[in-house]
Design an enzyme around this catalytic site. Sequence first.
Site, PDB file in Angstrom:
ATOM      1  N   ARG B 297      74.620  20.218 100.621  1.00 51.84           N
ATOM      2  CA  ARG B 297      75.303  19.067 101.220  1.00 51.84           C
ATOM      3  C   ARG B 297      74.916  17.759 100.527  1.00 51.84           C
ATOM      4  O   ARG B 297      75.756  16.888 100.330  1.00 51.84           O
ATOM      5  CB  ARG B 297      75.015  19.026 102.725  1.00 51.84           C
ATOM      6  CG  ARG B 297      75.759  20.142 103.427  1.00 51.84           C
ATOM      7  CD  ARG B 297      75.534  20.230 104.920  1.00 51.84           C
ATOM      8  NE  ARG B 297      76.490  21.205 105.457  1.00 51.84           N
ATOM      9  CZ  ARG B 297      76.519  21.650 106.716  1.00 51.84           C
ATOM     10  NH1 ARG B 297      75.640  21.197 107.589  1.00 51.84           N
ATOM     11  NH2 ARG B 297      77.419  22.527 107.096  1.00 51.84           N
ATOM     12  N   HIS B 438      84.535  20.405 101.701  1.00 50.75           N
ATOM     13  CA  HIS B 438      83.667  21.534 101.350  1.00 50.75           C
ATOM     14  C   HIS B 438      82.198  21.340 101.776  1.00 50.75           C
ATOM     15  O   HIS B 438      81.753  20.244 101.964  1.00 50.75           O
ATOM     16  CB  HIS B 438      83.827  21.985  99.883  1.00 50.75           C
ATOM     17  CG  HIS B 438      83.427  21.038  98.807  1.00 50.75           C
ATOM     18  ND1 HIS B 438      83.627  21.335  97.479  1.00 50.75           N
ATOM     19  CD2 HIS B 438      82.871  19.806  98.830  1.00 50.75           C
ATOM     20  CE1 HIS B 438      83.180  20.337  96.749  1.00 50.75           C
ATOM     21  NE2 HIS B 438      82.731  19.404  97.531  1.00 50.75           N
ATOM     22  N   GLU B 439      81.537  22.447 101.978  1.00 52.24           N
ATOM     23  CA  GLU B 439      80.165  22.480 102.529  1.00 52.24           C
ATOM     24  C   GLU B 439      80.103  21.871 103.928  1.00 52.24           C
ATOM     25  O   GLU B 439      79.104  21.251 104.296  1.00 52.24           O
ATOM     26  CB  GLU B 439      79.175  21.773 101.598  1.00 52.24           C
ATOM     27  CG  GLU B 439      79.109  22.308 100.181  1.00 52.24           C
ATOM     28  CD  GLU B 439      78.584  23.744 100.098  1.00 52.24           C
ATOM     29  OE1 GLU B 439      78.083  24.264 101.105  1.00 52.24           O
ATOM     30  OE2 GLU B 439      78.699  24.336  99.015  1.00 52.24           O
ATOM     31  N   GLY B 440      81.154  22.079 104.716  1.00 46.26           N
ATOM     32  CA  GLY B 440      81.155  21.570 106.085  1.00 46.26           C
ATOM     33  C   GLY B 440      81.948  20.286 106.187  1.00 46.26           C
ATOM     34  O   GLY B 440      81.542  19.268 105.620  1.00 46.26           O
ATOM     35  N   GLN B 445      79.946  17.832 110.294  1.00 45.03           N
ATOM     36  CA  GLN B 445      78.755  16.994 110.059  1.00 45.03           C
ATOM     37  C   GLN B 445      78.470  16.092 111.258  1.00 45.03           C
ATOM     38  O   GLN B 445      77.315  15.858 111.615  1.00 45.03           O
ATOM     39  CB  GLN B 445      78.938  16.126 108.809  1.00 45.03           C
ATOM     40  CG  GLN B 445      79.267  16.876 107.526  1.00 45.03           C
ATOM     41  CD  GLN B 445      78.220  17.881 107.131  1.00 45.03           C
ATOM     42  OE1 GLN B 445      77.021  17.653 107.320  1.00 45.03           O
ATOM     43  NE2 GLN B 445      78.642  19.019 106.627  1.00 45.03           N
TER      44      GLN B 445
END
Lengths: 601, 601
Positions: B297, B438-440, B445
């Site tokens: 992240r 991407h990546e959450g 978040q």
Amino acid sequence: MANRFVSMKNLRFILHEVLNVESLSELPAFSGHTRKSIDMVLSAAHDFAKGELHPIFEEMDRNPPALRDGVVSVHPGVRNILRTLGDDGWISAGFPEAWGGEGMPETLLHAFGFIFAAANYSASVYAGLSAGAARLILSFGSEALKKAYVPPLLSGRWQGTMALTEPEAGSSLGDITTLAEPADNGSYVIRGRKIFISAGDHDGADNVVHLMLARIRDAPAGVKGISLFVVPKLIPDADGKPVSNHVTVTQIFHKLGYRGAPITELSLGENGDCHGFLVGEANRGLGYMFQMMNGARLEVGMGAAAIATAAYHAALEYTRSRCQGRRLTDKSSAKPIPIIRHPDVKRMLLFQRAVAEGALCLVLQCGLYEDQMAALPAEEREDLHLLTELLTPVAKSYPSEMGILATSQSLQCFGGYGYCEDFPVEQHFRDMRIHAIHEGTTGIQGMDLLGRKVMMKGGRALMLLGAEIEKTTMAARDFPELSGMANRLAETVGRLATVTQTLGALGMEKGPEALLADATLYLECFGIVTIAWQWLMQAVAACRGLSAEKAGREQIAFYEGKVLVCRYFFAYELPKTEGLFRRLTDTEGITLEAELKHFTD
Amino acid sequence: MANRFVSMKNLRFILHEVLNVESLSELPAFSGHTRKSIDMVLSAAHDFAKGELHPIFEEMDRNPPALRDGVVSVHPGVRNILRTLGDDGWISAGFPEAWGGEGMPETLLHAFGFIFAAANYSASVYAGLSAGAARLILSFGSEALKKAYVPPLLSGRWQGTMALTEPEAGSSLGDITTLAEPADNGSYVIRGRKIFISAGDHDGADNVVHLMLARIRDAPAGVKGISLFVVPKLIPDADGKPVSNHVTVTQIFHKLGYRGAPITELSLGENGDCHGFLVGEANRGLGYMFQMMNGARLEVGMGAAAIATAAYHAALEYTRSRCQGRRLTDKSSAKPIPIIRHPDVKRMLLFQRAVAEGALCLVLQCGLYEDQMAALPAEEREDLHLLTELLTPVAKSYPSEMGILATSQSLQCFGGYGYCEDFPVEQHFRDMRIHAIHEGTTGIQGMDLLGRKVMMKGGRALMLLGAEIEKTTMAARDFPELSGMANRLAETVGRLATVTQTLGALGMEKGPEALLADATLYLECFGIVTIAWQWLMQAVAACRGLSAEKAGREQIAFYEGKVLVCRYFFAYELPKTEGLFRRLTDTEGITLEAELKHFTD
């Protein structure tokens, strides 16, 4: 591809229940435009958009215009669309009957233009440009020019353009250098270059007619020496046979979005004489163009609202069917839920809708003011003129700037899929981005609003707007659930007026740079307040609908939804003015202080 | 194409003068990393980025990966880049010496990763994925797995991936269905589908190693039944010859941006047994993955900061050379001025810089906390761990979300040219948009920050952050020109703490949905406060520099510029928290109330 790109119900709600557009039919100029005929027009527009424009929305993007051997080829659908829009009277709809039109009110032109743009923005601009060019000729051109150019433009056989920008003169039109020299036959020989000319040439039309700004030799410098010309691509020779007028396409621009329409660079008179025909009087070209500019700017706002609408409907469709995650209150549930049930997704959808439907309402409201004004005797037009002048930069910029964020949120609703070409939202996101640039950047609009519009006639336009808003807040106070919002809007409008005075005083003291340094943020703030007003108007209409008898269950949900989005706007969007007010009354001139040396190392 | 994509001076300023990264060399683990060696690393990274990555920035976008006959072909430069990054030790830089690495601190890994990503984001991700995969194996894998997979991954010959997402499980990883069945030889037979796998296959690597989440037959439902596997594309047969492991690329995704890297859909075991090797213990896969997730992240935030930086430098270069318009105070001047002299353009540049350099500073600050933590005995790590846990969603999302706006403003600085492919900003705008996904996603978040991070250990992480910020405000009060900002930051942090408590109480009373409904906006607000802190840190360092002797004229301008951007942030960005605080303390639950019927008609 998403199936739905617009809510016709919403459009009818705004036109009839919010704006009461049918009231125009009481004016002699618009007597034929009853609710029934209006709905028929909208329905026909929707059928055409659905049948002809929307099916090639993606195709036109994936197969952008190409320039080969001087010929710009566009999607084959363009020729057909232009012809049909001509034959079926869409291009001429706003023109007088004498020119084959129906004298349709602006409001309605914007409404069907909105449907077309939501279906396929690129495909919708061709005809709009032709209508704009024809209107300029009709307003200011000689009888001969009218006769020669207006009918083929309105028929959809010829393409019209607005040719303003040059490599060294975009926002600064006073610097254009395209030269016009008087020729023997009453025409002018034109030499120069134009860039970013939308639909500047293509094989979907039999001829192209440029409404072009140029400078007659020895004209005064700057904006006062600019004249307007008709410059056709093909021109009749001695035998009346169309031959080249030496308008050469030197390149087409490859763009982020808006790819279905060719944006061209033109060279004039490079390989032979290029003839132009003066429109109206010499040196008054920019004034003529600017009389059309309000319309063009409203069209940009309308296009942006349309794209945001289409993106919203795509996101709505997706979030209703896509299942992912659980409710936080029921995490162990076996089955994932449709993501529209997650509050954060609802928030994103409410935001998109708040922007798209608020922006649409404002553009139509501006159209309505223009129609009301057109029906008045010339000497009584000033107030409505001031009001539309004031609102135009807002109706251009709010949809364009907030539309970037709205389409970005549409994309976000799809997660990773939104980033892929499999769904239409990435294209909407790209198509949207041009609107904050063309027909005057947001920065230009901000200076127009704060530097001219709110200051003109001693601030009368702002006072008039205040009175319009007050009508709405008064009406809203009839409904208990709206009265709190009415008070907040009234209070915010008061703050906006105070901030405007403060800035005016700052300008008097420190000059125009200090006044306008944050004009873009002033415009942003002004836009939020204006759209809050538009939402309160919608909520009033919805509450009226709810209190009327006979609303069915679906209709009730629709009205409740409208009130909910209004509440969303007041709870989530209107508070953004707080930081902006703080900023605008903070007189620290950071951007004036900053020097080149501070940016470089 | 823009020539400059990064300011090395700024990067060194942040590393040395703001963060004093050299202090790490006092720790035994990082003793070799002196200022001199750090600057050499940065300089070598810059040379490589300039020589190898940046020249194919546009080419890789215009010639995206293609899937033909099951083979994904990528730009031929990718193979060369991966090999060089392997051979020259960039992929292994952060690994222990035993694995050929240099044990480089995270801070420095982020710093050179930033340079690579600014030069060419797509080209930079391949090696980062390989390093991430190798690190996972090294952290949790068996000796045999380490020996077989880590060296070729670090050499740049093999490509690593993270294979998490499935068609029905993106944000909701608990729903993955890829199945692993124990085979005789200690491996598992894997069946399923994975989507959106970055660099999931390509012809620039000799093998691909997927770090893949799957569910062992009869494992517990949800997140507690997920295991981590190494799944190679090619696997040695009985004679050690590499043969297909039946990982099939079923499609590659055509994307808005980030086009230089292939994002793939994989089918596992469709045409034959696909073998996977368990990493660590069964059913603990998600935990392993999440231990790497913070790093991933931060890398996303760093990538977003890098793209925003490159776009800013392109805009800076353009606005310095492009002449258009006059100063408002000198409208009759004959010559147009460079547009960087218009206050509104300066405002747009200050915004871009505030976002890009503020974001970069935060990502590097997080790296530094991680490095400091790694040097401590395990039992003393908690505070720094909490701090990085808290800051990770912010360092991921602020650059990603604000980067959309920053690159949009870069584009705006170019006017119509910005919308065209002739300049790099439209690509930056497209490349940027993936980071909020991407990546959450940002929504994820926000829930992570408000639902977990600020609440954990009784709010201790927030208290620790407050203490860190206080160190900065204390230092800032030494400088008269910063003390006002120090006070404002302290006050805003106080308000943030209050709002957090209010929300916590709301959550206790009304449950998690009410707590988290506006978690995304809480994250937005938190991000602004955090970046204000980072800017105040930079301003303190700049003031220290200014008060030291011997700064030359250019150096003084650089420091003054830093203070100016900090002032910009406090005057233009920090006020945005006001509307957000208002929103977050308004407990009207509009998004909880909204039902499906309100959206449909």
